[in-house]
Design a protein around this motif. Structure first.
Motif, PDB file in Angstrom:
ATOM      1  N   ALA A 120       3.398  18.297  54.948  1.00 25.87           N
ATOM      2  CA  ALA A 120       2.081  18.178  54.376  1.00 25.87           C
ATOM      3  C   ALA A 120       2.276  17.618  52.813  1.00 25.87           C
ATOM      4  N   LEU A 121       3.323  18.213  52.114  1.00 24.36           N
ATOM      5  CA  LEU A 121       3.647  17.725  50.761  1.00 24.36           C
ATOM      6  C   LEU A 121       3.888  16.231  50.769  1.00 24.36           C
ATOM      7  N   PHE A 122       4.695  15.750  51.735  1.00 26.46           N
ATOM      8  CA  PHE A 122       5.226  14.390  51.606  1.00 26.46           C
ATOM      9  C   PHE A 122       4.044  13.473  52.089  1.00 26.46           C
ATOM     10  N   VAL A 160      15.288  10.061  48.354  1.00 23.22           N
ATOM     11  CA  VAL A 160      15.589  11.398  48.692  1.00 23.22           C
ATOM     12  C   VAL A 160      14.283  11.959  49.078  1.00 23.22           C
ATOM     13  N   ILE A 161      13.001  12.062  48.631  1.00 18.63           N
ATOM     14  CA  ILE A 161      11.889  12.373  49.174  1.00 18.63           C
ATOM     15  C   ILE A 161      11.802  11.974  50.865  1.00 18.63           C
ATOM     16  N   TYR A 162      11.683  10.774  50.930  1.00 17.36           N
ATOM     17  CA  TYR A 162      11.541  10.171  52.217  1.00 17.36           C
ATOM     18  C   TYR A 162      12.478  10.602  53.189  1.00 17.36           C
ATOM     19  N   ILE A 163      13.834  10.432  53.001  1.00 17.13           N
ATOM     20  CA  ILE A 163      14.900  11.051  54.012  1.00 17.13           C
ATOM     21  C   ILE A 163      14.842  12.530  54.232  1.00 17.13           C
ATOM     22  N   ALA A 208      15.682   8.423  63.050  1.00 13.77           N
ATOM     23  CA  ALA A 208      16.690   7.165  62.585  1.00 13.77           C
ATOM     24  C   ALA A 208      15.915   5.865  62.254  1.00 13.77           C
ATOM     25  N   GLY A 209      14.903   5.619  63.072  1.00 13.65           N
ATOM     26  CA  GLY A 209      14.057   4.447  62.811  1.00 13.65           C
ATOM     27  C   GLY A 209      13.564   4.517  61.439  1.00 13.65           C
ATOM     28  N   PHE A 210      12.814   5.468  60.883  1.00 15.69           N
ATOM     29  CA  PHE A 210      12.092   5.663  59.841  1.00 15.69           C
ATOM     30  C   PHE A 210      13.227   5.648  58.285  1.00 15.69           C
ATOM     31  N   ILE A 211      14.388   6.351  58.882  1.00 16.54           N
ATOM     32  CA  ILE A 211      15.364   6.381  57.698  1.00 16.54           C
ATOM     33  C   ILE A 211      16.174   5.110  57.540  1.00 16.54           C
ATOM     34  N   SER A 212      16.149   4.102  58.558  1.00 17.95           N
ATOM     35  CA  SER A 212      16.452   2.892  58.497  1.00 17.95           C
ATOM     36  C   SER A 212      16.033   2.023  57.457  1.00 17.95           C
TER      37      SER A 212
END
Length: 223
Positions: A120-122, A160-163, A208-212
């Motif tokens: 939710a915060l993200f 950092v936030i995204y991962i 894996a897709g989003f972190i790529s």
């Protein structure tokens, strides 16, 4: 009837299951679109432009995008409210915590509530960063999503936030898909293995897709 359904525990679980599947569907489509960033700024910016004109000429400019946003926001709100109210009922029914965690409870199950808060915060940060540009670090450029994404993932805190959020999302999807299948009556002895495999596969693929994407920016593949 609708109010009675909503007030019941089963009704809230069904709402959570349906809205959860809507959000998982959105994540799958969103990931497919985001993968265009690996084909260069022309492809990715073109995708961003298409989002604003999808449904044309039947729909006016950005109407299709706003319909999708409204459906998604409604799903997120209903999902969050259902989760909060079910959690309160669970605590009220069991005011004292168990001395030991249930032996078969997975890590994803135990962290579902905190994972929901993190996501939710993200979502708030993600919108302020790449949709409105309010908190964007590199000088937000309207109509240039490729450069905006590169700017965000050129900062350590953006990565950092995204991962961290994507790891929380993966655990949420893994347990959420399984829970939704059980709530909506799809689970059975013959289908349980396939449902678990699907839940695990979705979680791994989406995470894996989003972190790529930030990894691609950090390694210079996307620049």
């Amino acid at each position: 009837m609708a109010l009675t359904f909503w007030q019941s525990t089963l009704g809230k679980k069904i709402v959570m299951g349906v809205t959860g599947l809507i959000m998982i569907g959105y994540l799958c489509v969103h990931l497919l679109g985001n993968m265009k960033i690996f084909f260069g700024p022309g492809e990715f910016n073109g995708y961003g432009h298409w989002l604003r004109v999808m449904g044309a000429p039947v729909l006016h400019h950005q109407w299709g995008l706003w319909i999708a946003r409204i459906v998604l926001v409604a799903a997120v709100v209903l999902h969050g409210v259902s989760a909060y109210q079910l959690s309160k009922r669970d605590i009220k029914a069991r005011p004292q915590s168990y001395v030991h965690a249930k032996p078969r409870m997975s890590y994803a199950t135990r962290t579902m509530r905190w994972g929901g808060v993190i996501l939710a915060l993200f979502i708030v940060w993600h919108i302020l960063d790449l949709t409105t540009g309010t908190t964007h670090s590199g000088g937000f450029q309207e109509g240039h999503p490729y450069q905006n994404v590169v700017d965000t993932f050129s900062t350590w805190y953006g990565n950092v936030i995204y991962i961290v959020a994507m790891l929380a999302m993966g655990m949420h999807v893994q347990h959420g898909f399984w829970s939704a299948a059980q709530t909506l009556g799809a689970g059975s002895r013959t289908r349980d293995r396939a449902l678990k495999a699907t839940a695990n596969g979705l979680a791994i693929l989406l995470t894996a897709g989003f972190i790529s994407i930030p990894v691609g920016v950090m390694t210079g593949v996307v620049s």
